[in-house]
Design a protein around this motif. Structure first.
Motif, short mmCIF file in Angstrom:
data_model
loop_
_atom_site.label_atom_id
_atom_site.label_comp_id
_atom_site.label_asym_id
_atom_site.label_seq_id
_atom_site.Cartn_x
_atom_site.Cartn_y
_atom_site.Cartn_z
N THR A 170 0.82 -1.22 0.00
CA THR A 170 0.00 0.00 0.00
C THR A 170 0.85 1.26 0.00
O THR A 170 0.43 2.28 -0.55
N MET A 171 2.02 1.19 0.58
CA MET A 171 2.93 2.35 0.52
C MET A 171 3.39 2.59 -0.91
O MET A 171 3.49 3.73 -1.36
N ASN A 172 3.64 1.52 -1.66
CA ASN A 172 4.01 1.65 -3.08
C ASN A 172 2.85 2.20 -3.90
O ASN A 172 3.05 2.99 -4.82
N LEU A 173 1.61 1.81 -3.57
CA LEU A 173 0.45 2.32 -4.29
C LEU A 173 0.29 3.82 -4.09
O LEU A 173 -0.15 4.53 -5.00
N ILE A 174 0.62 4.31 -2.91
CA ILE A 174 0.54 5.75 -2.65
C ILE A 174 1.47 6.50 -3.61
O ILE A 174 1.06 7.47 -4.22
N ASP A 175 2.69 6.02 -3.74
CA ASP A 175 3.68 6.70 -4.59
C ASP A 175 3.41 6.50 -6.07
O ASP A 175 3.47 7.45 -6.85
N GLU A 217 -3.49 14.60 -8.84
CA GLU A 217 -2.19 13.93 -8.80
C GLU A 217 -1.42 14.30 -7.53
O GLU A 217 -1.50 15.42 -7.04
N GLU A 218 -0.66 13.34 -7.00
CA GLU A 218 0.18 13.50 -5.82
C GLU A 218 -0.61 13.77 -4.54
O GLU A 218 -0.04 14.06 -3.51
N MET A 219 -1.94 13.69 -4.59
CA MET A 219 -2.74 14.00 -3.41
C MET A 219 -2.71 12.87 -2.40
O MET A 219 -2.82 13.11 -1.20
N ALA A 220 -2.55 11.63 -2.84
CA ALA A 220 -2.51 10.50 -1.91
C ALA A 220 -1.34 10.63 -0.96
O ALA A 220 -1.46 10.35 0.24
N GLU A 221 -0.20 11.08 -1.47
CA GLU A 221 0.97 11.25 -0.62
C GLU A 221 0.75 12.36 0.41
O GLU A 221 1.07 12.20 1.58
N GLU A 274 -3.04 6.06 -5.00
CA GLU A 274 -4.10 5.34 -4.30
C GLU A 274 -3.77 5.25 -2.83
O GLU A 274 -2.62 5.07 -2.45
N ILE A 275 -4.79 5.38 -2.01
CA ILE A 275 -4.63 5.20 -0.57
C ILE A 275 -5.58 4.10 -0.13
O ILE A 275 -6.65 3.93 -0.73
N THR A 276 -5.20 3.34 0.87
CA THR A 276 -5.93 2.13 1.24
C THR A 276 -6.44 2.24 2.67
O THR A 276 -5.71 2.66 3.56
N PHE A 277 -7.71 1.85 2.86
CA PHE A 277 -8.33 1.89 4.18
C PHE A 277 -9.05 0.58 4.47
O PHE A 277 -9.57 -0.07 3.56
N VAL A 278 -9.08 0.20 5.75
CA VAL A 278 -9.95 -0.87 6.21
C VAL A 278 -11.33 -0.24 6.36
O VAL A 278 -11.46 0.85 6.94
#
Length: 86
Positions: A16-21, A73-77, A25-29
């Motif tokens: 999920t850290m790689n997906l952010i970069d 773009e870049e908002m997930a980070e 994408e950001i991941t939530f439970v």
């Protein structure tokens, strides 16, 4: 559903850290009974960011995880820093 009952917590793994970069994408439970539309509305209400799409996955341990792709773009980070993932 209440936005706080839909999105439970950030889901942080190496993947999920790689997906952010890489994919913005950001991941939530999330709550297992919530659908993609409810997840999108709850996320936009809580974090005031536009969502491009939501994909969900139920893990082998029975936890529902939502992969949320953001429009800007870049908002997930930036969001990950804001909520304390980094």
């Amino acid at each position: 559903m209440n936005a706080y009952s839909v999105i439970i917590k950030p889901h942080v793994t190496e993947k999920t850290m790689n997906l952010i970069d890489q994919n913005n994408e950001i991941t939530f439970v999330v709550n297992r009974e919530s659908n993609k539309g409810q997840i999108k509305r709850a996320f936009e209400e809580l974090y005031e960011e536009k969502v491009a799409r939501v994909n969900t996955h139920i893990t082998t341990s029975g936890v529902k995880v939502a992969y949320i792709k953001l429009v800007e773009e870049e908002m997930a980070e930036e969001l990950a820093v804001r909520i304390g993932v980094f």
